[in-house]
Design a protein around this motif. Structure first.
Motif: not given
Length: 1102
Positions: A79-86, A628-634
């Motif tokens: 799932v694309n987080p649209y941000r950098s993760l460590p 980032a941090h947005i999850f569109n269920e549809s």
């Protein structure tokens, strides 16, 4: 006290060792696993209950906790987080290196490591299939796979070069094949499959890249809010002014019709920096400088093609003909591509149709001309992209012919369902249907092989087979692609409507095909189907396709006149892109259609994938805002459906949901049974059997394979996990109890031993302190008694000493009185003279010491000197000043080199000859005497002159020789050697006159500020046949001085230097008076010479 601390150290060391042993036991008993500290469910196969809602909830729960990876068996959902993760650091790479797939939490590195180890250790060719819609992170996932493989494979100079070339091919392909869309700022607009080749050690040897279906229509038109391909914006933003001028481009985006302006700038994207990255990547991959320059020239030509506009013009026969409005753009394109302007202009206005032996030329109207222009731009860019891929393949291909292991990485479009779906979406969805088909087949095949390998009974699994949909599209007889090709090739009027009619005739009864004109009665009243559309029931859902443009896009027609014009280009790259334009190789057959080409490419790809072990990465986009941090269920639900993820889970769960090798299973759950805890002595399978019998798990819930335990229902696994968790809590409590008891006992024994040691040390300390007090008291008493005795003796000694000193003092005074009385007369007679001599001596001594500290600097020009303190020292003071000046002058002269001494001697000679006599002299003082101003030895022009002179050249200077007849000047080279004076022609270097120094009698000059001088020759000599010489030079003082010194050195006679404003010179048989007068010059401050009559020559000096 030291013994106490030694014992304390032993106790602490023992405690630390025991704690370490407990920690080691804990680590040995509880290993990391996919099931430890699990957020949601890490593997969707274990999801209970399984439904679309629970599936999405599980993804959302993990996404909210930054867990972007989830498994479906061996498939990775990203799932694309649209941000950098460590989670991509070198430490993470090492964590997943050589680890079991399920040993750690889900990660793309786990799949990459599993694929790489299978390839390296088991000689199984691998392929990694990355799918998902635009913006889901497919390109980033492929980069992560390649970077992980590059990090874990071998090292070395050659290996690192191959890895660098493979990684640097990405920026080049992204610049030319990616674009900004409404869904993704770096969307891949082509499909890419890369085969990375490895040797037997697992080190990379090279690679091969295949590209599929570049979206070339984007070159000429972009949807609103989207951009053209990155390279156009990078070139205009990052190229230097010099390069833009060479490519005939301007930096302003608005100057080009093919570039959309509403999205020209993208937030967070630096096109200029990216252009430098692409140029550097091309250099690393292996592009030569002229190749990179040719590529940019083609890109510039495509940009400028969009600026060509047409206007209608009527011909005599009444037909409309198109003409180019402004031919300046056409001219610049022709200059860039080295194409004859007339040829290209005709190709935009006429079309030649060949049939057997006949050629028919027709004019193009404005609409057809615009179509031809856009078709040329699209074909030119598309072929350039294919050439780039082939050129990269040449650089990164393996150089050895040994057997290779292959890992393929497929980054291709995901299933696309837009509001307006056209030919591109139809082709893309067809490819995804084929990928879904091979995915189901290979997944079931892998499951069946594992069951057979483990000797587990295989049960048939019901699933949806999408072969019927693939057949509807690709059937060679009545498939949609076959009918589209047939419609494009048939004679007569061909339109998108006729193609739709044919589809309605052939596919009307197909259960996965729908259209408004379909014969199936259940769709006659379906108002959701417009007349110019058809709908296909894909495995991922229904997709409505607009039939408009299908025929044109499938034809992909480029007029033969344009192909031939491109082939005639002087540009090597463009000529190679259009081989069909060669008149010697004219092929009257129609080129294959875009659909048939893509169908053949997909067939080749499927055949390639079936020979490899597949690994899947399913990419999901959580929202359309790229935030980032947005999850569109549809939106996620829509992607889950067309990716077939639930179908994938059901296939994996149709048999046994979970399987694990016996050793890790026993290691994880052995604490649940007394017989297996803490250590099982027998085979691991026997231990697992004892464990499951002890726990009374129903027999139908599990099955024993050859090397693995198979668990049918996830509930059974979760039950085991709950029992394990409870047992671990009980064991933790037991360990805490034992540890606390051991810690208290250890502390009590340590305190007891410490108390004994402290008591012994205290008694010793008390006795030592009492002894010290007695000893110090005795010492004080002793010191007082000794002090009293010493003071008494001292008083007696002092009294005796005073008595002796008094007697000595009295005797000394008495003797002094007697001596003074005896010599009083003598001292009175000579006291004045001695006092005078002593005073004088002290004054001189003081004067010399002060002079030592007040001495001036050692510079000869420093005229400072200390003042005279006393009048009687006046002569001495002047003599000292003279001596000091002579001494420092000598010190200064000693510093000179021989060359410097010679220079100063010449300057001194010039001072004696010309000071206060010649007005030009003061300006020459600061100029160094160089002598050789022409550098004859270094200048090849004077080689002939140099060869003719064997002596050392003292002066080599250009002078103006005054004509004896009219007073005009001619440039000559004035040369002075040790024995001769020579004049040579300045242009040819030929010697004109040679005068021995013994024949020079006198040099005459004026007293004014000019450079004229006359050289008088001995009467009767051979050189004096034409008379004396009259010259003008900028270095008169230097030349006269060196001539004087040289003549004196050779003839031992001083040369006469005459300084007068009037002097006589001998011109042949006549004596002429040279007179210097003051006058206003026409040419500024340059003196002029004029012959007045036979007896007078005037020189006007400013």
């Amino acid at each position: 006290m030291g013994l106490l601390w030694q014992q304390v150290g032993i106790m602490v060391t023992s405690a630390i060792w025991i704690a370490g042993q407990l920690e080691t036991m804990a680590k040995m008993e509880v290993k990391s696993s996919l099931l430890d500290n699990m957020i949601g469910v890490g593997d969707m196969v274990l999801l209970e209950p399984l439904s679309e809602e629970t599936f999405i909830d599980n993804l959302k729960k993990r996404f909210d906790h930054s867990e972007i990876y989830t498994y479906i068996g061996s498939v990775v959902i990203s799932v694309n987080p649209y941000r950098s993760l460590p989670i991509y650091s070198p430490e993470k790479v090492e964590d997943y290196r050589n680890r079991n797939f399920y040993e750690l939490s889900p990660h793309i590195f786990a799949l990459s490591d599993e694929a790489y180890r299978s390839l390296r250790d088991q000689d199984k060719d691998q392929c990694i299939l990355i799918t998902g819609e635009s913006g889901a992170g497919k390109t980033e996932a492929s980069k992560l796979v390649m970077s992980y493989v590059a990090a874990v494979c071998g090292k070395g100079a050659e290996v690192n070069q191959v890895k660098e070339q493979l990684l640097q091919s990405n920026p080049v392909l992204e610049a030319f094949g990616n674009a900004k869309t409404v869904r993704n700022d770096n969307s891949s607009r082509f499909g890419k499959y890369m085969d990375i080749e490895f040797d037997f050690k697992g080190d990379p040897l090279g690679g091969v890249i295949s590209n599929y279906l570049l979206e070339k229509s984007r070159v000429v038109k972009q949807p609103r809010g989207e951009r053209n391909f990155h390279v156009f914006y990078q070139l205009l933003s990052g190229a230097s002014e010099e390069l833009l001028h060479k490519l005939k481009l301007e930096r302003d985006f608005s100057r080009y019709n093919y570039l959309s302006l509403d999205s020209a700038k993208v937030n967070g994207v630096d096109d200029a920096a990216n252009f430098r990255t692409v140029r550097n990547a091309m250099q690393i991959v292996g592009f030569l400088d002229h190749e990179a320059e040719s590529v940019l020239e083609v890109v510039a030509a495509v940009l400028k093609l969009g600026n060509i506009e047409f206007k209608p013009e009527s011909r005599v026969n009444g037909l409309d003909e198109s003409k180019i409005k402004d031919k300046n753009e056409l001219k610049e394109i022709c200059e860039l591509t080295s194409i004859d302007q007339v040829v290209l202009e005709r190709a935009f206005s006429f079309r030649t149709v060949e049939a057997k032996q006949e050629k028919v030329s027709t004019t193009l109207n404005v609409a057809q001309a615009y179509y031809a222009r856009d078709a040329l731009a699209k074909n030119l860019y598309s072929r350039l992209f294919s050439w780039l891929v082939n050129r990269i393949n040449e650089s990164i291909k393996a150089q050895t012919k040994v057997r290779k292991k292959v890992m393929g990485v497929l980054d291709i479009y995901g299933f696309e369902i837009f509001e307006d779906n056209s030919f591109e979406q139809f082709i893309i969805n067809y490819c995804n249907e084929k990928l879904q088909q091979i995915f189901i087949e290979l997944t079931l095949k892998e499951e069946q092989e594992e069951y057979i390998r483990e000797d587990i009974e295989w049960t048939h699994i019901d699933y949806f087979n999408n072969a019927i949909i693939c057949d509807l599209i690709e059937n060679n007889t009545n498939g949609i692609l076959a009918m589209l090709d047939e419609e494009c090739l048939r004679p007569g009027t061909v339109t998108d409507e006729t193609f739709l009619e044919k589809l309605n005739q052939v596919c009307a009864t197909h259960q996965h095909f729908e259209s408004r004109m379909s014969k199936c009665s259940r769709f006659l009243n379906d108002t959701t189907l417009p007349h110019s559309c058809f709908r296909i029931q894909h495995y991922a859902g229904k997709v409505l396709y607009q039939v408009e443009g299908f025929v044109d896009k499938n034809n992909d027609l480029l007029y033969r006149d344009l192909s031939q014009a491109m082939w005639k280009a002087g540009h090597t790259l463009i000529k190679s892109l259009f081989p069909e334009g060669n008149p010697a190789k004219v092929n009257l057959k129609r080129p294959p259609t875009a659909g048939s080409q893509f169908k053949a490419s997909v067939a080749t790809l499927m055949k390639n994938l079936q020979t490899k072990n597949p690994n899947y990465i399913r990419c999901i986009k959580p929202n359309d805002k790229k935030a980032a941090h947005i999850f569109n269920e549809s939106l996620v639900c829509h992607q889950i459906r067309y990716l077939g993820l639930l179908e994938n889970v059901r296939v994996r769960r149709a048999g046994y949901a979970f399987r694990q090798a016996y050793e890790p299973c026993l290691e994880r759950y052995k604490m649940l049974c007394k017989q297996t805890w803490p250590h099982w002595k027998g085979p691991a399978r026997s231990g697992v059997e004892v464990l499951f019998n002890e726990l009374e798990i129903p027999v139908e819930e599990y099955s024993f394979g050859r090397s693995k335990i198979f668990i049918r229902n996830p509930r059974t696994l979760f039950q085991l996990e709950d029992l394990r968790k409870q047992r671990l809590e009980d064991l933790a409590t037991l360990i805490q109890k034992i540890y606390r008891g051991w810690k208290c006992r250890t502390r009590f024994l340590l305190m007891k031993r410490s108390q004994v040691v402290i008591a012994a040390w205290y008694r010793r300390y008390a006795q030592q302190k009492r002894y010290q007090q007695i000893k110090s008291s005795a010492l004080v008493i002793q010191s007082y008694i000794r002090g009293w005795k010493a003071r008494k003796i001292l008083r007696e000694l002092k009294h005796q000493k005073r008595c002796k000193e008094a007697a000595t003092t009295i005797a000394a005074y008495w003797h002094g009185t007697q001596v003074r009385r005896e010599y009083r007369k003598f001292f009175r007679a000579n006291a004045g003279k001695k006092i005078y001599e002593f005073t004088l001596q002290r004054i001189v001594q003081k004067y010399l010491l002060e002079m030592k500290n007040k001495m001036p600097s050692l510079s000869p020009i420093d005229k400072n000197w200390p003042s005279r303190p006393y009048l009687f020292l006046d002569s001495t003071h002047k003599e000292l000043k003279r001596i000091f000046h002579l001494w420092r002058c000598k010190k200064y002269r000693d510093q000179f080199t021989d060359q410097q001494k010679l220079i100063y001697e010449e300057k001194l000679e010039a001072s004696e000859l010309f000071k206060d006599k010649k007005a030009l002299y003061p300006s020459s003082v600061g100029q160094p005497f160089q002598g050789a101003y022409l550098e004859i030895n270094k200048n090849p022009k004077y080689k002939k002159l140099k060869d003719a002179i064997e002596e050392k050249i003292i002066i080599a200077e250009v002078v103006n020789k005054i004509n004896r007849a009219n007073g005009k000047s001619t440039s000559r080279i004035f040369l002075l050697t040790n024995n001769n004076l020579l004049l040579a022609d300045q242009k040819s270097g030929q010697i004109k006159s040679e005068v021995p120094l013994v024949d020079v009698t006198k040099v005459s000059m004026s007293s004014q500020n000019d450079g004229f001088f006359a050289v008088h020759l001995k009467e009767g000599s051979e050189a004096a046949s034409k008379g004396d010489f009259l010259f003008s030079s900028d270095h008169l003082i230097e030349m006269a001085t060196k001539l004087y010194r040289t003549t004196l050195s050779q003839t031992k006679q001083k040369l006469n230097i005459e300084i007068s404003d009037e002097f006589l010179v001998q011109f042949r048989q006549d004596k002429v008076c040279v007179k210097f007068i003051q006058g206003n010059q026409k040419n500024g401050s340059v003196p002029t010479c004029k012959r007045k009559n036979n007896r007078l020559l005037e020189v006007a000096v400013p």
